[in-house]
Enzyme design. Structure first.
Site, PDB file in Angstrom:
ATOM      1  N   ARG A   1       9.589 -15.306  -4.230  1.00 51.35           N
ATOM      2  CA  ARG A   1      10.537 -16.361  -4.600  1.00 51.35           C
ATOM      3  C   ARG A   1      11.542 -15.851  -5.619  1.00 51.35           C
ATOM      4  NH1 ARG A   1      10.596 -19.787  -8.721  1.00 51.35           N
ATOM      5  NH2 ARG A   1       8.471 -19.231  -9.348  1.00 51.35           N
TER       6      ARG A   1
ATOM      7  N   HIS B   1      -6.618 -15.912 -11.701  1.00 49.57           N
ATOM      8  CA  HIS B   1      -5.369 -16.359 -12.316  1.00 49.57           C
ATOM      9  C   HIS B   1      -5.669 -17.149 -13.591  1.00 49.57           C
ATOM     10  CE1 HIS B   1      -2.686 -15.777  -8.643  1.00 49.57           C
ATOM     11  NE2 HIS B   1      -1.970 -15.323  -9.660  1.00 49.57           N
TER      12      HIS B   1
END
Length: 212
Positions: free
Chosen positions: A89, A164
């Site tokens: 992105r 994460h």
């Protein structure tokens, strides 16, 4: 031996909490008598994998736990699946922005973590640290590293996975509803996951899936 990895900052963030959290987790585990190495990866497609796999070849770890930032999440996310897809992105730190490219040309569509993520989730809950099993590591450099790692160790017996972490509190504007987690909680959680991997050969059977 355990290899822990974190990332350098990327995008608009001046700090990537994965790296200081990995350093603190290493210190915790070493103080307990474990053999642990820590490695900072560049946030670069290709280059991050080169650094990681070189370290794996040199250190010959039994367990590799890579850690990255997922800003906006509120829990430590134990990633279940790495997919063979780069779809950025935003550009990486070298300005690269691959779209719909394979991490490993011709490789399998996906790999599962070989760490005991359900047992780790249970142990995080016991310690009062927010955790979850995540079904997607995204398609940015974190997934890129996760997939390349699992592909490289698939036939070696080395166990690997990805975690994460959220933002640090100091990365979030006062009054913001964006979740965060203190560094010590992140580090303690990473240590829990590593300890669980050391002591658990068969993962726990408990529900941690997603409806969507």
């Amino acid at each position: 031996m355990i290899l822990l990895t974190g990332f350098e900052p990327f995008g608009e963030d001046a700090v990537n909490p994965s790296w200081p959290a990995v350093l603190r987790a290493r210190d915790i585990l070493v103080s307990e008598g474990h053999s642990v190495e820590a490695l900072e990866l560049p946030c670069i497609f290709g280059g991050s994998v080169d650094v990681l796999l070189s370290a794996v070849a040199d250190l010959q770890p039994d367990i590799v736990l890579s850690v990255g930032l997922a800003g906006g999440r509120e829990r430590l996310s134990l990633e279940r699946v790495a997919i063979n897809c780069d779809d950025a992105r935003i550009p990486d730190n070298k300005g690269q922005r691959p779209v719909d490219q394979e991490v490993v040309p011709g490789g399998p569509a996906a790999y599962f973590s070989t760490l005991p993520i359900k047992a780790a989730l249970r142990n995080l809950q016991i310690e009062g640290i927010k955790g979850e099993v995540s079904q997607s590591a995204g398609t940015y450099v974190c997934n890129h590293v996760f997939y390349a790692l699992m592909h490289s160790v698939a036939e070696t017996g080395v166990r690997g996975g990805f975690l994460h972490v959220p933002y640090l509190p100091e990365q979030v504007s006062p009054g913001s509803k964006v979740p965060s987690m203190p560094l010590e909680s992140m580090a303690a959680g990473i240590a829990v996951v590593a300890r669980t991997a050391i002591t658990t050969s068969v993962d726990a059977k408990l529900s941690a899936g997603a409806v969507h």
